[in-house]
Design a protein around this motif. Sequence first.
Motif: not given
Lengths: 418, 231
Positions: B80, B83-84, B87-88, B90-91, B96, B118-119
């Motif tokens: 997790e 993943k966080r 995601r950070k 990616a944002e 990619k 998932e991302l």
Amino acid sequence: MAGRQLTLKNCRYVLVDKANMLENVDVLIEGDTIVEVGKGLGGGDELDCRNCVVMPGLANAHTHAAMWIFRGLFDREELPQWLSAVERAEEKLTPEIVELASKAAIMEMLSSGTTLFVDMYLYPEATAKASSELGIRAAMGPVINDKVVEEGRAEKLVTDLLGAAPPNVTTIINVHTTYTASEEALKTAAKLSQKMGLNLQLHVSETRQEVYKIKKEKGVFPVEYINKLGALTSRTLLVHMGWVTSWELSLIKEAEATVVHCPASNMKLATGGFLPLVEMLNSGINAALGTDGAASNNSLDMFREMKTAVLLHRNSYWRTDIGAPEVFEMATLGGYRALGLKGGRVAKGYLADLALLDAASPRLRPLRRSNVLSNLVYSACGCDVQATIVGGHIAYIRNEEFKEKISEIAEQLEQIDF
Amino acid sequence: MYKGYPVCALYSGGKDSTYALHWAFLKGFNVKCLVTLKPRTAESWMFHYPAVDVTELQAKALGLPQVFEHTEGRRGSELEDLKRALRKAAEKYGIKGVVTGALLSDYQRMNINFIAEELGLKVYSPLWRKDQAAYLRELVEEGFEFILTSITVWGLPPTLLGKVVTMEDVEKIIELADRYGFNPAFEGGEAETLVVYAPLFKSRIKVEGRRVRLGEYEWRFEVTRAWLEGS
């Protein structure tokens, strides 16, 4: 039982298998079997092979023959989008179209030295009919899906095909894949395979998305999942497997299942996996090679496929462990072994399924005893095949008549718009 | 001008993630940032613990921004955390894909891939199933300088801790790996490494520290001071 005899006279080279080569010998065939390989043989019809390299016929261990009709239509899509596009196009297919498209594919396969193919597609009876007419050896069967199982038709579909299958056609059971078939459908297919002693073919661990989905929904990886359902046996053909894990390899080895590798299709559809072929072969897992369908490869030429397999693994591993002998065995013995057929070698007692290549082709030159296998894998192409023999019958001879026949079929199919 | 496919490098500061990062540059990827997980425990299932703070200096030496995320290092929860972090990245950087130094652990490879799935990110693991001994030799030949920061396997001498591994050391490690049955590239966590210089580093990292014995054959090199040469 003795049958019609055919002698391949004075073969310049006979590539018995990946490790053995004979020079200037004859091959005596009786019925569908090779009865002797050696000097001074004769009997029945004679074929002058002084300018030929004779090798075992190629086993295309996974294809969708009738998808020949979709060649070149969906070249940019990744697998999920590709599947959707294909499914839309398939709405136009009828048994008649499938039979005709299968004929085109089979003629193309025969003309490039393929003597056996394992198929998965709609209307298998149509492809079986085409196979019988053209004299190729084939394995195919109904696709067991949820609808078929819900309607209680699974066993009947298999027995119907089994009853009607011509001699060169082996009936198998197909399941599309772990995520499109329900647990019930997979169990039914596994039971039928066991009960009727038939091979079971399914696409497994082809994409990351598939492995993710199965792991999330079932709590295990795809091979573990099918093993749990009783579908992993020595009769199972696991196709693709780019996303298989090391612990799943042990299960495959234990079950003595076959892994069918389709490198060109996997790379073209950008599935991004890594089939651990070196580890598989080192552990003794039976591996075979397939082109997949013409809609995703787009070639059905097993010579190209052998070379592609070597190149992929050398590039992936940064090592040269995989070479001509390994892929040649996969493309011949591996495929026959998967179906329990004694073929894939040019030796006494083996099926007379052979490819005869033009030794004068520039792609086979310079030709020396030491580089025959290398030339076949790295330089030759299907177009170097002069004749293909299946079960002792000459199923293909390179000539204008054959070209015209395939052209006629193609012209009919080209009228259909997708 | 096309700058290449935007990716991040999952970066622990060790030899594998540094090599994978270099591979990405050579392949023409647009490496936008490093993503580093900082375990709070030495028992992390997935990520390097020792000397992870030095990655800030490595990021500076590479001239790349870094996304940090703390992790408890517990099986499950650290996924997790990863993943966080991704995601950070990616944002913030529009990545990619993810480049990883995974060598042979399907546990590691598949977990990263599941998160990436998932991302919607692609994963590139250039070292996957490569010949481990050949890779170790190439690293040194190609100018990667790294030290060992921990040893948790019988057979590796503690004298290797804290010193830049030479070709002579590499041959010794390969021989010991063969003799004691461990992976020469330390794929199973037999030792942890820290890269102090690599071809894309703008300056060398200097490290001071001490060897600490944690068990019969468990050692750690505690970094007491680290700095960029010339700063």
